[in-house]
Design a protein around this motif. Structure first.
Motif, PDB file in Angstrom:
ATOM      1  N   ARG A  16       0.825  -1.213   0.000  1.00 52.85           N
ATOM      2  CA  ARG A  16       0.000   0.000   0.000  1.00 52.85           C
ATOM      3  C   ARG A  16       0.856   1.258   0.000  1.00 52.85           C
ATOM      4  O   ARG A  16       0.510   2.257  -0.653  1.00 52.85           O
ATOM      5  CB  ARG A  16      -0.934  -0.019   1.212  1.00 52.85           C
ATOM      6  CG  ARG A  16      -2.010  -1.103   1.099  1.00 52.85           C
ATOM      7  CD  ARG A  16      -2.963  -1.080   2.273  1.00 52.85           C
ATOM      8  NE  ARG A  16      -4.010  -2.095   2.129  1.00 52.85           N
ATOM      9  CZ  ARG A  16      -4.950  -2.345   3.024  1.00 52.85           C
ATOM     10  NH1 ARG A  16      -4.990  -1.639   4.141  1.00 52.85           N
ATOM     11  NH2 ARG A  16      -5.845  -3.278   2.805  1.00 52.85           N
ATOM     12  N   LEU A  17       1.959   1.221   0.729  1.00 52.61           N
ATOM     13  CA  LEU A  17       2.869   2.367   0.711  1.00 52.61           C
ATOM     14  C   LEU A  17       3.453   2.564  -0.688  1.00 52.61           C
ATOM     15  O   LEU A  17       3.620   3.701  -1.141  1.00 52.61           O
ATOM     16  CB  LEU A  17       3.986   2.164   1.724  1.00 52.61           C
ATOM     17  CG  LEU A  17       3.630   2.387   3.200  1.00 52.61           C
ATOM     18  CD1 LEU A  17       4.794   2.006   4.088  1.00 52.61           C
ATOM     19  CD2 LEU A  17       3.222   3.835   3.446  1.00 52.61           C
ATOM     20  N   LYS A  18       3.755   1.435  -1.347  1.00 51.77           N
ATOM     21  CA  LYS A  18       4.287   1.532  -2.706  1.00 51.77           C
ATOM     22  C   LYS A  18       3.268   2.177  -3.641  1.00 51.77           C
ATOM     23  O   LYS A  18       3.609   3.077  -4.428  1.00 51.77           O
ATOM     24  CB  LYS A  18       4.668   0.139  -3.210  1.00 51.77           C
ATOM     25  CG  LYS A  18       5.287   0.145  -4.594  1.00 51.77           C
ATOM     26  CD  LYS A  18       5.681  -1.261  -5.009  1.00 51.77           C
ATOM     27  CE  LYS A  18       6.327  -1.251  -6.393  1.00 51.77           C
ATOM     28  NZ  LYS A  18       6.706  -2.631  -6.815  1.00 51.77           N
ATOM     29  N   GLU A  19       2.023   1.704  -3.538  1.00 55.28           N
ATOM     30  CA  GLU A  19       0.967   2.291  -4.367  1.00 55.28           C
ATOM     31  C   GLU A  19       0.785   3.771  -4.059  1.00 55.28           C
ATOM     32  O   GLU A  19       0.630   4.597  -4.970  1.00 55.28           O
ATOM     33  CB  GLU A  19      -0.347   1.544  -4.137  1.00 55.28           C
ATOM     34  CG  GLU A  19      -0.326   0.097  -4.619  1.00 55.28           C
ATOM     35  CD  GLU A  19      -1.584  -0.649  -4.234  1.00 55.28           C
ATOM     36  OE1 GLU A  19      -2.472  -0.012  -3.603  1.00 55.28           O
ATOM     37  OE2 GLU A  19      -1.711  -1.845  -4.561  1.00 55.28           O
ATOM     38  N   THR A  20       0.809   4.107  -2.755  1.00 54.58           N
ATOM     39  CA  THR A  20       0.627   5.502  -2.358  1.00 54.58           C
ATOM     40  C   THR A  20       1.766   6.363  -2.861  1.00 54.58           C
ATOM     41  O   THR A  20       1.554   7.478  -3.365  1.00 54.58           O
ATOM     42  CB  THR A  20       0.520   5.603  -0.831  1.00 54.58           C
ATOM     43  OG1 THR A  20      -0.569   4.799  -0.372  1.00 54.58           O
ATOM     44  CG2 THR A  20       0.281   7.051  -0.406  1.00 54.58           C
ATOM     45  N   MET A  21       3.011   5.845  -2.723  1.00 55.58           N
ATOM     46  CA  MET A  21       4.172   6.613  -3.179  1.00 55.58           C
ATOM     47  C   MET A  21       4.131   6.820  -4.691  1.00 55.58           C
ATOM     48  O   MET A  21       4.444   7.903  -5.189  1.00 55.58           O
ATOM     49  CB  MET A  21       5.458   5.904  -2.773  1.00 55.58           C
ATOM     50  CG  MET A  21       5.760   5.960  -1.281  1.00 55.58           C
ATOM     51  SD  MET A  21       6.009   7.654  -0.690  1.00 55.58           S
ATOM     52  CE  MET A  21       7.459   8.133  -1.606  1.00 55.58           C
ATOM     53  N   GLU A  22       3.745   5.751  -5.409  1.00 59.30           N
ATOM     54  CA  GLU A  22       3.651   5.899  -6.865  1.00 59.30           C
ATOM     55  C   GLU A  22       2.574   6.903  -7.234  1.00 59.30           C
ATOM     56  O   GLU A  22       2.750   7.714  -8.157  1.00 59.30           O
ATOM     57  CB  GLU A  22       3.353   4.536  -7.497  1.00 59.30           C
ATOM     58  CG  GLU A  22       4.516   3.564  -7.416  1.00 59.30           C
ATOM     59  CD  GLU A  22       4.160   2.189  -7.946  1.00 59.30           C
ATOM     60  OE1 GLU A  22       2.943   1.955  -8.185  1.00 59.30           O
ATOM     61  OE2 GLU A  22       5.067   1.349  -8.110  1.00 59.30           O
ATOM     62  N   SER A  23       1.448   6.845  -6.493  1.00 61.11           N
ATOM     63  CA  SER A  23       0.371   7.795  -6.762  1.00 61.11           C
ATOM     64  C   SER A  23       0.807   9.224  -6.452  1.00 61.11           C
ATOM     65  O   SER A  23       0.537  10.161  -7.221  1.00 61.11           O
ATOM     66  CB  SER A  23      -0.860   7.429  -5.930  1.00 61.11           C
ATOM     67  OG  SER A  23      -1.889   8.368  -6.102  1.00 61.11           O
ATOM     68  N   LEU A  24       1.504   9.383  -5.315  1.00 59.21           N
ATOM     69  CA  LEU A  24       1.975  10.723  -4.942  1.00 59.21           C
ATOM     70  C   LEU A  24       3.005  11.241  -5.944  1.00 59.21           C
ATOM     71  O   LEU A  24       2.998  12.421  -6.301  1.00 59.21           O
ATOM     72  CB  LEU A  24       2.578  10.695  -3.535  1.00 59.21           C
ATOM     73  CG  LEU A  24       1.589  10.532  -2.374  1.00 59.21           C
ATOM     74  CD1 LEU A  24       2.340  10.373  -1.056  1.00 59.21           C
ATOM     75  CD2 LEU A  24       0.644  11.726  -2.292  1.00 59.21           C
ATOM     76  N   THR A  25       3.897  10.322  -6.380  1.00 57.07           N
ATOM     77  CA  THR A  25       4.906  10.726  -7.366  1.00 57.07           C
ATOM     78  C   THR A  25       4.235  11.171  -8.658  1.00 57.07           C
ATOM     79  O   THR A  25       4.615  12.198  -9.258  1.00 57.07           O
ATOM     80  CB  THR A  25       5.863   9.560  -7.647  1.00 57.07           C
ATOM     81  OG1 THR A  25       6.490   9.164  -6.419  1.00 57.07           O
ATOM     82  CG2 THR A  25       6.938   9.965  -8.641  1.00 57.07           C
ATOM     83  N   GLN A  26       3.220  10.373  -9.077  1.00 60.92           N
ATOM     84  CA  GLN A  26       2.500  10.751 -10.290  1.00 60.92           C
ATOM     85  C   GLN A  26       1.753  12.061 -10.101  1.00 60.92           C
ATOM     86  O   GLN A  26       1.706  12.907 -11.014  1.00 60.92           O
ATOM     87  CB  GLN A  26       1.523   9.633 -10.662  1.00 60.92           C
ATOM     88  CG  GLN A  26       0.783   9.864 -11.984  1.00 60.92           C
ATOM     89  CD  GLN A  26       1.728   9.945 -13.155  1.00 60.92           C
ATOM     90  OE1 GLN A  26       2.649   9.153 -13.282  1.00 60.92           O
ATOM     91  NE2 GLN A  26       1.509  10.921 -14.035  1.00 60.92           N
ATOM     92  N   ASP A  27       1.186  12.235  -8.906  1.00 57.41           N
ATOM     93  CA  ASP A  27       0.463  13.477  -8.621  1.00 57.41           C
ATOM     94  C   ASP A  27       1.399  14.677  -8.659  1.00 57.41           C
ATOM     95  O   ASP A  27       1.036  15.743  -9.184  1.00 57.41           O
ATOM     96  CB  ASP A  27      -0.215  13.375  -7.255  1.00 57.41           C
ATOM     97  CG  ASP A  27      -1.122  14.565  -6.979  1.00 57.41           C
ATOM     98  OD1 ASP A  27      -2.066  14.776  -7.755  1.00 57.41           O
ATOM     99  OD2 ASP A  27      -0.874  15.280  -5.991  1.00 57.41           O
ATOM    100  N   VAL A  28       2.600  14.488  -8.096  1.00 54.92           N
ATOM    101  CA  VAL A  28       3.589  15.582  -8.129  1.00 54.92           C
ATOM    102  C   VAL A  28       3.954  15.925  -9.566  1.00 54.92           C
ATOM    103  O   VAL A  28       4.048  17.110  -9.946  1.00 54.92           O
ATOM    104  CB  VAL A  28       4.834  15.195  -7.315  1.00 54.92           C
ATOM    105  CG1 VAL A  28       5.958  16.200  -7.545  1.00 54.92           C
ATOM    106  CG2 VAL A  28       4.496  15.129  -5.825  1.00 54.92           C
TER     107      VAL A  28
END
Length: 468
Positions: free
Chosen positions: A233-245
């Motif tokens: 879940r952290l990986k998914e969140t980090m990828e989502s945050l990275t994409q959001d950035v």
């Protein structure tokens, strides 16, 4: 120096085992005399009853041969004395020769005088310094005198010492075996913890590819599985945050690009207004109109970006009510007729929903506005615009079809991104920023749905769906 959990377990286990064995050893040392005394007292009481029974069966015919046989068989000495302490019969030759009880026997009777008066029996024990224990069982025989049964146990202390040595050796072997067992058990217990610690260390370094593998069927395996789920879940969140950035960065770049042209136009016209107002006043209205149009263009862009941000905030920003789809479509039709009065193409709509739906009608209407506007902009000038609404699998689908050129497959996912334009050669006159479809997507997501696009034989169908 850091002390490992395994070392703590082993140290604590050794302390517990040593403490327990020491307790047993000290307890045995303290209770050994009492145990020996109680055990012999019980035996001698039984022997006294047997001797009295044997004597009574002989009608008190105190023949020494009978007493000698009993004494030999039970490793005891038997003495019968009258109330004046004179020997009536005894298996001890020196007592027979003396004729009376000795000092130790008299001492034993004296110390048990009250017990003899109350219960008719008493017990005397003596542990001397010569490693010898003496026990005397005294029974008072009414009308005859006293029965004294003696038993001497030599080497008690020596025997107990040997037992203590054996016990110490057994304790040492037990301690060594326990330590080895503790080392094995703690190794087995700590291994999953080390594995979990290794994986959490990698997670702390933002490496989410490592997984904790624990084979034991216990709480540690559940903990490892929870760590693995947390990592995913952290990986998914980090990828989502990275994409959001990255999306935010692209948004800022695109906004800067979109705003740069109208700002440049406004600055250019504003700088020349002073000159025009003096030299060519007849062009002043044109300059004002251009500045006003460019300001309106920037205002539209900012408003659309605010809409995107509001929808990205999620479903909590929605004003959900129940309404009929036909009311929604009537509003879209009126807007279409006002916005595109000169358009000659055909406009149709089909509503296959029979009951009210729940959602934010204003947001959904804005989504349909943008889809229709997009269809008009990219469809054939005199082509068909068809709005279709239907219910399927507890979801409400909204689609807008327009006749015209299809959208390349590789572009279909990108059209929902902010500022993305399929036709890079579009002119600025179209007042298009590539934000409308992004608003549609965010509105659908806020309603628990999504978007879709399909190329058909004679046109394109673009739409969204919401959870009913």
């Amino acid at each position: 120096m850091k002390k490992t959990l395994r070392a703590k377990y082993i140290s604590a286990g050794c302390l517990i085992i040593v403490g327990f064995l020491s307790f047993l050893l000290v307890t045995a040392r303290i209770l050994q005399n009492t145990f020996v005394e109680r055990w012999n007292q019980k035996q001698m009481e039984v022997l006294a009853e047997e001797v009295i029974g044997e004597i009574e069966s002989k009608d008190w015919n105190l023949a020494n041969v009978d007493l000698d046989t009993m004494a030999f068989e039970n490793n005891i000495s038997v003495t019968v004395a009258d109330d004046s302490f004179n020997i009536l019969s005894s298996t001890r030759a020196h007592e027979v020769a003396r004729g009376t009880l000795g000092n130790k026997s008299m001492k034993a009777i004296g110390e048990n005088e009250k017990a003899l008066d109350n219960t008719g029996k008493g017990f005397y024990s003596d542990f001397d310094d010569d490693n010898k224990a003496s026990f005397i069982q005294i029974n008072k025989i009414k009308g005859y005198g006293y029965l004294l049964i003696r038993k001497s146990v030599t080497g008690v202390n020596a025997s107990m010492f040997v037992m203590e040595i054996c016990f110490a050796i057994a304790a040492g072997v037990t301690l060594l075996g326990s330590i080895l067992m503790l080392i094995w058990l703690t190794g087995k217990m700590v291994r999953p913890i080390r594995e979990i610690n290794r994986v959490t260390g990698q997670i702390a370094k933002l490496n989410f590819d490592e997984k904790a593998v624990v084979e034991s069927e216990d709480e540690l395996r559940e903990l490892a599985q929870s760590v693995n789920v947390m990592s995913d879940r952290l990986k998914e969140t980090m990828e989502s945050l990275t994409q959001d950035v990255e999306n935010r960065k692209a948004l800022v770049r695109n906004m800067a690009h979109e705003l740069k042209t109208p700002i440049a136009v406004i600055m250019g016209y504003a700088e020349n207004m002073s000159y025009i107002s003096k030299k060519q006043p007849e062009k002043l209205d044109k300059y004002c109109t251009v500045i006003s149009n460019e300001c309106e263009r920037m205002d539209n862009l900012i408003r659309q970006m605010l809409e995107v941000s509001a929808y990205e905030a999620g479903g909590d920003a929605l004003n959900r009510t129940e309404f009929f789809v036909k009311d929604l479509l009537e509003g879209v039709r009126r807007w279409y007729e006002d916005e595109f009065p000169e358009r000659k193409g055909i406009y149709k709509e089909a509503d296959e929903t029979a009951k009210k739906i729940r959602g934010d009608s204003q947001v959904l209407q804005t989504g349909l506005y943008n889809l229709v506007k997009n269809a008009v902009r990219y469809g054939n000038p005199d082509g068909l615009i068809f709005i279709h609404v239907w219910e399927e699998a507890e979801q409400i689908y909204f689609s807008v079809f327009n006749e015209g050129k299809g959208i390349p497959v590789q572009e279909q996912e990108k059209i929902w991104d902010v500022f993305y334009k399929v036709d890079a050669a579009r002119t600025r006159d179209e007042k298009s920023f590539g934000v409308g479809l992004s608003i549609v997507k965010q509105a659908a997501i806020a309603h628990g749905g999504g978007v879709f696009v399909k190329n058909l034989d004679n046109g394109v169908e673009v739409g969204f769906f919401i959870k009913n």
